[in-house]
Write an enzyme that holds these catalytic residues in place. Structure first.
Site, PDB file in Angstrom:
ATOM      1  N   THR A   4      39.026  44.717  43.788  1.00  0.00           N
ATOM      2  CA  THR A   4      38.580  43.496  43.879  1.00  0.00           C
ATOM      3  C   THR A   4      39.479  42.420  43.231  1.00  0.00           C
ATOM      4  OG1 THR A   4      36.348  43.878  44.299  1.00  0.00           O
ATOM      5  CG2 THR A   4      36.666  41.723  43.645  1.00  0.00           C
ATOM      6  N   TYR A   5      39.815  42.856  41.970  1.00  0.00           N
ATOM      7  CA  TYR A   5      40.741  42.333  41.137  1.00  0.00           C
ATOM      8  C   TYR A   5      42.320  42.013  41.855  1.00  0.00           C
ATOM      9  CZ  TYR A   5      44.776  41.514  37.833  1.00  0.00           C
ATOM     10  OH  TYR A   5      45.942  41.173  37.255  1.00  0.00           O
ATOM     11  N   LEU A   6      42.768  43.234  42.581  1.00  0.00           N
ATOM     12  CA  LEU A   6      44.079  43.240  43.150  1.00  0.00           C
ATOM     13  C   LEU A   6      43.985  42.609  44.435  1.00  0.00           C
ATOM     14  CD1 LEU A   6      44.846  47.098  42.727  1.00  0.00           C
ATOM     15  CD2 LEU A   6      45.856  45.136  41.502  1.00  0.00           C
ATOM     16  N   LYS A   9      44.090  38.803  43.433  1.00  0.00           N
ATOM     17  CA  LYS A   9      45.586  38.312  43.115  1.00  0.00           C
ATOM     18  C   LYS A   9      46.362  38.350  44.089  1.00  0.00           C
ATOM     19  CE  LYS A   9      49.025  40.143  39.699  1.00  0.00           C
ATOM     20  NZ  LYS A   9      49.625  41.365  39.215  1.00  0.00           N
TER      21      LYS A   9
END
Length: 97
Positions: A4-6, A9
């Site tokens: 989810t972070y990637l 980003k």
């Protein structure tokens, strides 16, 4: 969670790069370490996974700012090339994002 972070980003990068009035260069460092910088990096559109001292990331950022680069997406890890040589070489190879 990391996926989810990637994704977030990448969406942020794409949003910034999609704004023609905004001069943008994206730098994607490998795993950050607290080791002293060496001034030696591997820099390009795509590099093998690795780590890099925070000092060297800062040196690359300064060199990119000084170069006036625009519309590039680069990855950086520790490597054999001096920052002052790696940045112009990577920008020549990278072309527009």
């Amino acid at each position: 969670m990391f996926l989810t972070y990637l994704r977030a980003k990448l969406a942020a990068e794409e949003d910034l790069l999609g704004r023609p009035a905004l001069r943008t260069t994206v730098l994607r460092p490998g795993g950050l370490t607290d080791e002293p910088g060496t001034g030696q990096v591997t820099l390009g559109r795509s590099v093998d996974r690795g780590s890099i001292p925070r000092d060297d990331v800062a040196a690359v950022l300064v060199a990119l700012l000084d170069s006036g680069s625009d519309d590039a997406v680069l990855e950086v890890v520790a490597g054999p090339a001096p920052v002052e040589e790696a940045v112009p070489a990577a920008l020549r190879r990278a072309g527009p994002a």
